[in-house]
Enzyme design. Structure first.
Site, PDB file in Angstrom:
ATOM      1  N   GLU A 258     -54.277   9.530  75.558  1.00  0.00           N
ATOM      2  CA  GLU A 258     -54.057   8.473  76.543  1.00  0.00           C
ATOM      3  C   GLU A 258     -54.848   7.215  76.195  1.00  0.00           C
ATOM      4  OE1 GLU A 258     -51.804   8.588  78.652  1.00  0.00           O
ATOM      5  OE2 GLU A 258     -51.440  10.663  79.224  1.00  0.00           O
TER       6      GLU A 258
ATOM      7  N   ARG B 233     -52.785   3.696  75.188  1.00  0.00           N
ATOM      8  CA  ARG B 233     -52.885   2.626  76.183  1.00  0.00           C
ATOM      9  C   ARG B 233     -53.917   1.570  75.789  1.00  0.00           C
ATOM     10  NH1 ARG B 233     -51.505   5.374  82.001  1.00  0.00           N
ATOM     11  NH2 ARG B 233     -50.894   7.421  81.249  1.00  0.00           N
TER      12      ARG B 233
ATOM     13  N   ASP C  50     -42.673  15.507  73.569  1.00  0.00           N
ATOM     14  CA  ASP C  50     -41.781  14.372  73.366  1.00  0.00           C
ATOM     15  C   ASP C  50     -42.138  13.466  72.195  1.00  0.00           C
ATOM     16  OD1 ASP C  50     -44.066  13.668  74.777  1.00  0.00           O
ATOM     17  OD2 ASP C  50     -43.030  12.491  76.304  1.00  0.00           O
TER      18      ASP C  50
ATOM     19  N   GLU D 294     -38.996   5.462  80.467  1.00  0.00           N
ATOM     20  CA  GLU D 294     -38.238   5.971  79.324  1.00  0.00           C
ATOM     21  C   GLU D 294     -36.759   5.567  79.338  1.00  0.00           C
ATOM     22  OE1 GLU D 294     -41.973   7.893  79.563  1.00  0.00           O
ATOM     23  OE2 GLU D 294     -40.404   7.855  81.096  1.00  0.00           O
TER      24      GLU D 294
END
Length: 577
Positions: A148, A152, A303, A473
């Site tokens: 993360e 980010r 993913d 998405e």
């Protein structure tokens, strides 16, 4: 896969347009400032002097893009007023919360969106806070998640460095050899210095692991790392394979190969591990360096492994030469063949194409469950098929293979399915997870609450899956498919989704909130605005409604948090040697 002469010629002769395109954004500032930010009806935005320069259709999209800018300003103003310096805003409670390590994640995630939109005041506010406070946060804060924080914060800092003119090696960027930034706020070197500081601290995850697989958690202040608490210390497969765009670019702009080498070692290691037709389980053990469990899916924890196989290949010159990372394209192609063989299915009664899961890794245990996260795949398949070039150009040049044509067709089918996950609900917003009805499934009473929805029999929404987190998405894939196909249908779908966000998630005092149930008209607000709403969702909507020469896909690759990084031409050798 061999690249055609068309590609090589294109990459050697085309020049990137200046970014951001100042004339267009200057006009957009005037359009946006004249609009009503509280209620975006298309006839409310006045166009003071540009109507004569644009067709009626172009004016529609200029106004819609301006509405997205106003939404971003509304989201930012809520964060600035009630939560600046915190990771995220609780817009209903009007306060900040720290769930990502207490490093002001929203300010960093939103920064390059503001740059792209030409919002100088937001760039100054976010950049000013970053320059003044972020280094201290790094040196005093505790545990963060490697993944993360990389996507980010590190990705956001590197994108800001590039877009503010710090990287002069990319053709067409009006750089700043004397350190003068293209946009207001800090000089580019501020962002790079912070990115290097953060990268050095995150390196502990690689350096302390006994294998090529990094630990999942890092203590920034101590420059130490440790495995996750649950799942026997396993790291998510997607998390350890979604670091390479950022770490490799950090090596490129600092000249220090250690970051890229550490991150690319993960892919090199996974290359030799056993797979199921290119598909991999969603956990990895950093102690043994092997996969853990058998659960295979393209939703959470799986993913972006598949996303970065393609995007890292593209970033490092895969569309030109890039022979050192050609194995990534091979792994991607094998995985997509596995997806089509083992995971793609059709719903009944109306035949929506969806991507299911293999909870036990065996075909007979197929589950018709599809996370909203899987909707990234439509855009990724389209990007892989044309390498970011328009479909028309790719066809005329003759470099589309039969597999590319099939992948692009599947991308279009999946994009429709993802849009229908929104269109099937009474709010017009998608659930976090959907199930698709298959032969023999007679589940009743779990539809989207929209009585006239065309696919209400195909899509099942279970009670625990009905929330919406403002995810990006689907609009990400609509953006990519519009850029590649030129089909305005994708823009229209995006506009409907944007209107649904406005109607059901906007908080009058500032910000937007995730909601609890997309199947009821007046859902309970969850009181959280995720950083990715500003960093991804609104950015992709802005780009979807804008012109193609802003961040063209043949020159930029977006990390999984939508931070654009430049594609390089010289391949991997110059960075990793």
């Amino acid at each position: 896969m061999k690249d055609s002469p068309f590609l090589k010629k294109f990459w050697s002769t085309h020049r990137l347009p200046n970014l951001p395109p100042k004339l267009r954004l200057g006009l957009l500032r005037q359009v946006s400032s004249s609009g009503n930010s509280s209620n975006h009806q298309e006839n409310e935005v006045k166009l003071p002097f540009i109507a004569e320069r644009n067709s009626p259709e172009e004016l529609v999209w200029i106004k819609r893009q301006a509405a997205v800018v106003d939404a971003f300003k509304h989201a930012w103003n809520g964060y600035k007023q009630f939560a600046l310096g915190f990771d995220e805003l609780q817009p209903v409670s009007r306060r900040g919360i720290n769930g990502l390590g207490g490093i002001g994640a929203t300010a960093i995630d939103a920064l390059d969106t503001a740059m792209i939109m030409g919002l100088d005041d937001v760039v100054e506010e976010a950049g000013g806070w970053i320059e003044k406070e972020l280094a201290n946060r790094f040196s005093h804060q505790g545990q963060v998640n490697l993944f993360e924080t990389t996507i980010r914060v590190l990705g956001g800092l590197l994108s800001a460095y590039h877009l503010s003119g710090g990287d002069t090696s990319v053709p067409g960027i009006d750089g700043s050899k004397n350190g003068v930034a293209l946009s207001p706020g800090p000089k580019p070197e501020v962002y790079l210095k912070l990115a290097k500081d953060l990268g050095d601290r995150l390196m502990a995850a690689f350096e302390t692991s006994p294998s090529a697989i990094p630990f999942s958690d890092v203590v920034l202040s101590a420059r130490s790392a440790h495995p996750a608490a649950g799942e026997r210390g396993a790291s998510s497969t997607s998390e350890v394979t979604t670091l390479q765009l950022e770490f490799w670019y950090l090596s490129k702009v600092t000249g220090d190969p250690k970051y890229g080498k550490a991150a690319m070692r993960v892919f090199e290691h996974i290359k030799g591990l056993p797979k199921l037709e290119g598909l991999v389980p969603i956990y990895m053990n950093p102690h043994s360096g092997t996969f853990q469990g058998n659960n295979i899916r393209l939703g959470s924890r799986g993913d972006s492994y598949y996303e970065y196989l393609l995007k890292v290949w593209i970033q490092q010159g895969g569309v030109g030469d890039g022979q050192d990372v050609q194995y990534l394209r091979g792994m991607y192609d094998e995985a997509m063949a596995g997806v089509k063989h083992l995971l793609v299915a059709k719903s009944v009664p109306n035949g929506l194409t969806f991507v299911g899961e293999l909870p036990s890794g065996r075909n007979e245990d197929f589950s018709p469950k599809m996370d909203h996260l899987v909707c990234f795949l439509a855009g990724n398949l389209a990007l892989g098929a044309t390498r970011g070039f328009p479909e028309k150009d790719a066809k005329e040049s003759g470099f589309l293979s039969e597999k590319d044509v099939q992948d692009l067709a599947l991308a279009k089918e999946l994009a429709r399915t993802c849009y229908e996950m929104y269109n099937v609900t009474i709010t017009g917003l998608a659930p976090e997870i959907a199930y698709f009805r298959t032969e023999g499934d007679h589940t009743e009473g779990m539809d989207g609450g929209k009585p006239d929805a065309q696919y209400k029999e195909d899509i099942i929404i279970k009670p625990l899956d009905r929330h919406n987190l403002l995810r990006p998405e689907t609009v990400e894939s609509l953006f990519v498919l519009y850029r590649i196909t030129g089909d305005s249908m994708y823009r229209e779908w995006g506009w409907k989704i944007f209107q649904a966000f406005e109607a059901h998630t906007k908080i009058s005092t500032g910000g937007y909130s995730s909601i609890d149930d997309v199947t009821v008209a007046n859902s309970y607000k969850r009181d959280k605005m995720e950083t990715f709403f500003l960093g991804e969702t609104l950015k992709y909507l802005f780009l979807l409604f804008g012109e193609d020469d802003v961040l063209p896909l043949s020159y930029f690759v977006f990390n999984t948090e939508a931070h654009p990084l430049p594609i390089t031409w010289e391949g991997a050798n110059s960075v990793l040697s």
